[in-house]
Design a protein around this motif. Structure first.
Motif, PDB file in Angstrom:
ATOM      1  N   UNK A 108     -10.534 -14.658  15.768  1.00 38.12           N
ATOM      2  CA  UNK A 108     -10.308 -15.442  16.971  1.00 38.12           C
ATOM      3  C   UNK A 108     -10.209 -16.908  16.593  1.00 38.12           C
ATOM      4  N   UNK A 132     -10.778 -19.542  18.144  1.00 36.75           N
ATOM      5  CA  UNK A 132     -11.907 -20.358  18.585  1.00 36.75           C
ATOM      6  C   UNK A 132     -13.161 -20.129  17.743  1.00 36.75           C
ATOM      7  N   UNK A 172      -3.396 -22.766  15.801  1.00 41.87           N
ATOM      8  CA  UNK A 172      -3.055 -22.466  17.191  1.00 41.87           C
ATOM      9  C   UNK A 172      -2.301 -21.162  17.429  1.00 41.87           C
ATOM     10  N   UNK A 175      -4.143 -18.987  19.618  1.00 42.97           N
ATOM     11  CA  UNK A 175      -4.199 -19.354  21.027  1.00 42.97           C
ATOM     12  C   UNK A 175      -2.894 -18.940  21.701  1.00 42.97           C
ATOM     13  N   UNK A 176      -1.796 -19.014  20.958  1.00 44.04           N
ATOM     14  CA  UNK A 176      -0.501 -18.629  21.522  1.00 44.04           C
ATOM     15  C   UNK A 176      -0.427 -17.136  21.776  1.00 44.04           C
ATOM     16  N   UNK A 188      -3.009 -14.246  20.963  1.00 42.75           N
ATOM     17  CA  UNK A 188      -4.229 -13.689  20.367  1.00 42.75           C
ATOM     18  C   UNK A 188      -4.149 -12.168  20.268  1.00 42.75           C
ATOM     19  N   UNK A 193      -2.942  -9.552  23.071  1.00 44.34           N
ATOM     20  CA  UNK A 193      -1.990 -10.115  24.030  1.00 44.34           C
ATOM     21  C   UNK A 193      -0.567  -9.774  23.608  1.00 44.34           C
ATOM     22  N   UNK A 199       2.226 -11.383  25.581  1.00 46.75           N
ATOM     23  CA  UNK A 199       3.096 -12.485  26.002  1.00 46.75           C
ATOM     24  C   UNK A 199       2.580 -13.763  25.367  1.00 46.75           C
ATOM     25  N   UNK A 200       3.414 -14.441  24.556  1.00 43.25           N
ATOM     26  CA  UNK A 200       2.948 -15.666  23.902  1.00 43.25           C
ATOM     27  C   UNK A 200       2.903 -16.841  24.868  1.00 43.25           C
ATOM     28  N   UNK A 201       1.900 -17.720  24.702  1.00 41.80           N
ATOM     29  CA  UNK A 201       1.810 -18.968  25.454  1.00 41.80           C
ATOM     30  C   UNK A 201       2.256 -20.082  24.511  1.00 41.80           C
ATOM     31  N   UNK A 260       1.708 -22.840  23.023  1.00 42.97           N
ATOM     32  CA  UNK A 260       0.952 -23.913  22.385  1.00 42.97           C
ATOM     33  C   UNK A 260       1.771 -24.425  21.201  1.00 42.97           C
TER      34      UNK A 260
END
Lengths: 317, 220
Positions: free
Chosen positions: B134, B136, B165, B168-169, B171, B174, B176-178, B180
């Motif tokens: 992770x 984080x 990052x 975070x995009x 993880x 998931x 669907x990428x975000x 970042x």
């Protein structure tokens, strides 16, 4: 040649000529400085002016492309701006779904502009996204840091998607009766006055600036820069009054309003950057920083300007 | 059968040219630090932290399309060979080098597979944490496979990389990428000697140092 005349007297073409003139003057000044003051490093000025050439050409190019091109353009800018903002956020793993939703709101918000549905445009993010984001966060099941995540995401949407989308909605306003102005020309007015005010504040501040306005937030913002920039930009606004339906004194008053609000938009973004410990939002635009470093003032000025025009210059139906 | 010039190679190149690279440039806004450290000649061993499926995609995107046939992301067979479909897709698009994570024999030993690839002159991409962690939570302790490979192939260059990052995009879990902004920091290639523990600690230190440079003054 005579067949070109109607195009050249179009307000957008006249404005393009003015901007071209300013850029030529700025580039000439840079050239002179380069020769006269060889001892100083002018590379930042060069980068800034170069970026202005590109940004101005791009913006006028999109304006020529019509309203649909403008909508796509502003949607992409909102996308990039939100991207710059969320990268700074200390997001939690549980925020993933809500982040996806936040980005999904961009095409939806601009779709309302595309269809001209003002009522939905004006409440979608403040009401429906405000309700939807916490719902998605609740479904992730993580309560630690919940309020911080919900607040920061909503704040980012309000500032960078909702705020910027006002600039775009303005461009779809119809012709103002009895003038040559329409939606696109008032956008030009807003962007020009706010941006030239930013530039003039910078110049006045660099040359005369002594007394800091908010030293802990932004040491570069001085009273001399603020007053000088706001007054000179408002005076310049009279030159481009042909872009607006405004009367003489009204034009000055509106310019004062949007430049002062714009100043505070810049100050708010400075505070955001300080909070997250960065100097610029990104490095997309040479000499300027990120999209948000350039558009910070506009994010704040656009809603105020839109509502002024809507209350006083759009006939009530 | 050689990969170079095969149908799979052509599909992989087209995929990176038409989808992978535009996606990373315009959606993710990938930033690359230390590109000059990327080795132009083969073989080499690239080690990186691992938080996302985007890691492999962005590392492969660093290389010229004509070299993709000999860049091999080392992939866990239990995950990437789980079904015929997954296996075909990852082998075709990412040119994976599958290794078993546990219960291996002398026959299919990961060191044997990776050593053979190095001998063929391929560049390996290895995530020594062993699985996606992770973002984080920071770096997990490195496993010692990379160190053993280095000891078995003296003189092998190791390139430390920190990917910021990605987790975070996109993880773990998931789909669907975000968008970042993500950053790849490439460190200088090293030739390492010592005990497996020393080499592993050194690699971990290099990746951690890149991570500290990647976001100065801010928590990872």
């Amino acid at each position: 040649m005579s067949s070109l005349a109607p195009y050249l007297s179009h307000p957008v073409a006249m404005m393009a000529a003015i901007v071209l003139g300013i850029l030529v003057v700025a580039s000439t000044v840079y050239g002179v400085l380069l020769v006269v003051r060889k001892d100083k490093d002018w590379s930042e000025l060069r980068a800034r002016i170069g970026a202005w050439w590109i940004m101005a050409s791009l913006f006028f190019g999109v304006l020529l492309g019509g309203n649909k091109a403008l909508i796509v353009f502003f949607a992409l800018i909102s996308f990039w701006a939100l991207k710059e903002f969320i990268t700074l956020l200390p997001t939690r793993p549980a925020d993933h779904g809500a982040l996806v939703l936040a980005f999904l709101s961009i095409p939806i918000q601009y779709y309302w502009i595309w269809t001209g549905w003002y009522g939905m445009f004006i409440i979608f993010i403040p009401v429906y996204m405000f309700l939807a984001l916490p719902i998605r966060l609740v479904l992730s099941g993580e309560t630690s840091g919940f309020v911080a995540s919900a607040s920061q995401l909503q704040w980012g949407l309000m500032a960078f998607v909702f705020g910027l989308s006002h600039l775009c909605y303005l461009s779809t306003f119809p012709d103002f009766a009895g003038t040559k102005a329409d939606g696109r020309t008032v956008v030009l007015f807003l962007v020009f006055v706010v941006e030239i005010s930013d530039v003039l504040q910078y110049i006045w501040g660099k040359t005369l600036g002594r007394h800091k306005v908010i030293p802990l937030v932004s040491p570069n913002k001085t009273w001399e820069g603020l007053v000088g920039g706001v007054i000179s930009a408002s005076a310049l606004s009279l030159v481009i009054r042909f872009l607006t339906p405004f009367a003489l004194w009204e034009c000055v008053a509106v310019a004062l309003l949007i430049t002062v609000v714009g100043f505070f938009g810049g100050a708010v973004m400075s505070a955001v950057k300080r909070d997250y410990g960065v100097k610029d939002f990104s490095s997309l635009i040479p000499g300027h920083g990120g999209v948000l470093d350039r558009l910070d003032s506009l994010c704040w000025a656009a809603p105020v300007f839109l509502h002024y025009i809507r209350y006083f210059h759009i006939p009530k139906t | 059968m050689t990969r170079k010039g095969s149908l799979a190679d052509a599909v992989q190149r087209a995929f990176f040219f038409l989808l992978g690279r535009p996606f990373l440039a315009f959606f993710i806004g990938l930033r690359i630090k230390g590109r000059q450290n990327l080795p132009a000649d083969f073989p080499f061993l690239l080690v990186a932290n691992h938080t996302s499926h985007l890691d492999t995609l962005s590392l492969l995107a660093l290389f010229p399309l004509r070299d993709l046939w000999r860049v091999r992301p080392v992939a866990a067979a239990d995950y990437f060979e789980s079904t015929k479909l997954v296996s075909t897709v990852t082998r075709t698009l990412f040119n994976t080098l599958p290794i078993p994570r546990k219960g291996f024999t002398a026959e299919n030993h990961p060191l044997k597979t990776m050593g053979a690839a190095i001998d063929r002159g391929e560049g390996l991409i290895l995530f020594p944490e062993g699985t996606r962690g992770m973002q984080q939570k920071g770096l997990a302790p490195f496993k010692k496979g990379a160190a053993h490979l280095v000891l078995e192939r003296p003189g092998l260059r190791v390139v430390p990389v920190f990917l910021d990052n990605m987790g975070r995009s996109l993880p773990k879990g998931a789909w669907i990428p975000v968008p970042f902004f993500c950053t790849i920091s490439i460190g200088q290639p090293r030739v390492l000697t010592g005990t497996p523990e020393e080499i592993t600690a050194r690699l971990e230190g290099e990746v951690k140092a890149l991570s500290a440079e990647s976001r100065p003054g801010r928590p990872v």
